[in-house]
Design an enzyme around this catalytic site. Structure first.
Site, PDB file in Angstrom:
ATOM      1  N   HIS A  36      89.310  49.438  48.368  1.00  0.00           N
ATOM      2  CA  HIS A  36      88.271  48.348  48.077  1.00  0.00           C
ATOM      3  C   HIS A  36      88.983  47.068  48.106  1.00  0.00           C
ATOM      4  O   HIS A  36      88.796  46.177  48.942  1.00  0.00           O
ATOM      5  CB  HIS A  36      87.407  48.681  46.973  1.00  0.00           C
ATOM      6  CG  HIS A  36      86.405  49.642  47.039  1.00  0.00           C
ATOM      7  ND1 HIS A  36      86.430  50.950  47.336  1.00  0.00           N
ATOM      8  CD2 HIS A  36      84.974  49.482  47.424  1.00  0.00           C
ATOM      9  CE1 HIS A  36      85.386  51.570  47.529  1.00  0.00           C
ATOM     10  NE2 HIS A  36      84.420  50.710  47.742  1.00  0.00           N
ATOM     11  N   LYS A 103      79.310  57.289  41.060  1.00  0.00           N
ATOM     12  CA  LYS A 103      78.590  57.833  39.954  1.00  0.00           C
ATOM     13  C   LYS A 103      78.683  56.680  38.796  1.00  0.00           C
ATOM     14  O   LYS A 103      79.522  55.706  38.859  1.00  0.00           O
ATOM     15  CB  LYS A 103      79.479  59.115  39.203  1.00  0.00           C
ATOM     16  CG  LYS A 103      80.764  58.763  38.549  1.00  0.00           C
ATOM     17  CD  LYS A 103      81.210  59.885  37.580  1.00  0.00           C
ATOM     18  CE  LYS A 103      82.646  59.724  37.192  1.00  0.00           C
ATOM     19  NZ  LYS A 103      82.706  59.346  35.893  1.00  0.00           N
TER      20      LYS A 103
END
Lengths: 191, 292
Positions: A36, A103
């Site tokens: 990322h 999550k």
């Protein structure tokens, strides 16, 4: 239960709502912290990787070499997504993602990008490394392995009936916000 | 201690792949409590299947095989240095075998040398005692749940938490609210009231060595444990934060003396993938009995 199969079109993604239980079959790309930051800072995606209409999985798997010299996934649950909140919106926008799996949920910038660009956040069951590894039928490839190490590399998984829940949809609704607010209210009346 | 290396390898394998029975029973009970057809029930079913699969395949329950925390009770004269050396090698071997992920990173360079051994890793807590037996306990605690741990300094005006048991209750329940599903609930809380910042957190984690269904011998702490558990499960956060009845599986609280100037409440959160195991070792270092 909704069965989501490729191509992951905007139409299919827009039809999903918070609370939908979905099983995904098709290719998932893993990417976590290093990927990322790298993409956000303008790093080049390896040529063979195409995230357009793709799904990115926040996962640092345990992968072992098998007897034939291929790869075998031995544990592949989701990692906590919120760490990618500063970066995710731009990756959704610039690379054309249709889904993010992780999550713990994400926040406003990601929710807005999902709404604007037609993407959803799928929540997998944290810690369910074995059940989810069983849904990975094949490891197609791995990218940036040398650069980032095994947990942080981009793995290409072919999955079958990978179970997730839509917790942030492309209509601006987040289950995480709703449950935070209702639980906060429930707690206030019990103090 | 010729058998020690094999014993520690087996302890690591078993801790990583097999959930202790008391935890499994609690998860099965919560699956019965959740309404059929809900997302909470689906999540708990996946968790239950995952527990079975990991044991059957002898593979990690969760891919984040966590911080490696050894708790060793040993007699006077026990060679802690030799034990630590054998344990470090066992950790590296367990990593090669895939019982542990390559999970330890140099905080300055970002390098992961794949051994799981480095400054502070694994962590050892030795306790000397008069009994001749050696007991080794191991906890593997993943990063997702570690990140939602919280330490409160009382009084805390925003929570209206004073320096009393009600203030502690407010702080602990705030930690549950803030954690939501992010720590991979249903979770287990280990709490220490008092201590300094470091010992508070350290003691909060020793609470994870207790059996899930035990009761606190101190009546005030027992009452607080039961109350926090019941209240947390009325908040509707549920497994993974999907909503539902099971937000926590257990609450374990201890207290330590504090300075007059400080009043810390340290809350450690353990995920449902509650990996703790332990064994008694004989004089050769062979496992004579499992503890959980």
């Amino acid at each position: 239960m909704i069965h989501l199969t490729p191509p992951f079109t905007e139409e299919k993604i827009r039809a999903l709502k918070v609370g939908d239980e979905v099983e995904i079959s098709g290719v998932l790309y893993t990417g976590r912290d290093a990927v990322h930051k790298y993409l956000y800072e303008g790093g080049a995606l390896p040529q063979e990787v195409n995230l357009r209409d793709g799904i990115l999985y926040h996962c640092g798997p345990v992968v072992m070499r098998d007897e034939q010299g291929g790869w075998k996934v031995t544990a592949a649950g989701p990692t906590t997504s919120i760490r990618e909140e500063p970066y995710q919106w731009r990756i959704i926008r610039d690379f054309g993602l249709r889904g993010v799996i992780g999550k713990g949920g994400m926040e406003g910038k990601t929710l807005k990008a999902c709404q604007e660009h037609g993407c959803v956040y799928f929540h997998a069951v944290g810690g369910a490394a074995q059940v989810l590894a069983e849904c990975v039928r094949k490891v197609r490839n791995v990218h940036l392995l040398e650069k980032f190490g095994a947990p942080e590399a981009i793995w290409e998984f072919e999955t079958e009936r990978f179970p997730v829940v839509v917790t942030m949809d492309s209509h601006g609704v987040s289950m995480h916000d709703t449950i935070y607010q209702s639980s906060q209210k429930a707690l206030a009346s019990r103090l | 201690m010729r058998a020690l290396a094999d014993s520690l390898l087996e302890l690591i394998r078993r801790t990583s792949a097999e959930i202790p029975d008391d935890v499994r029973r609690a998860i099965l009970r919560s699956l019965e409590d959740e309404k059929k057809g809900t997302i909470a029930a689906s999540a708990l079913k996946i968790i239950e299947r995952n527990i079975q699969l990991a044991k059957q395949k002898s593979q990690p329950i969760c891919q984040d095989t966590g911080s490696i925390l050894f708790y060793v009770d040993a007699p006077v004269g026990f060679d802690q240095i030799a034990f630590s050396e054998v344990a470090r090698s066992a950790v590296t071997l367990a990593t090669k075998k895939g019982f542990l992920r390559q999970n330890s990173v140099d905080s300055l360079t970002g390098k992961n040398d794949g051994t799981n051994v480095g400054p502070g890793a694994p962590a050892f807590h030795f306790h000397q005692r008069r009994s001749p037996d050696i007991q080794v306990r191991l906890v593997l605690k993943g990063g997702g749940c570690e990140n939602v741990g919280a330490q409160y300094s009382l009084p805390c005006e925003s929570l209206q938490a004073n320096r009393d048991l009600d203030g502690c209750r407010r702080a602990i329940l705030d930690a549950v609210l803030q954690a939501q599903g992010k720590g991979c609930g249903p979770g287990i809380l280990g709490v220490c009231i008092g201590g300094d910042r470091a010992t508070g957190y350290e003691l909060s984690k020793t609470q994870f060595l207790r059996m899930l269904d035990d009761r606190n011998p101190h009546p005030d702490l027992d009452r607080l444990e039961q109350d926090v558990l019941k209240t947390a499960n009325e908040l509707g956060i549920g497994p993974m934060g999907f909503g539902g009845k099971t937000t926590l599986l257990g609450v374990k609280i201890c207290a330590a003396n504090r300075l007059p100037a400080s009043f810390f409440v340290s809350v450690s959160y353990m995920c449902w993938a509650y990996r703790r195991q332990g064994c008694d070792l004989d004089a050769e270092g062979a496992i004579s009995q499992w503890l959980y």
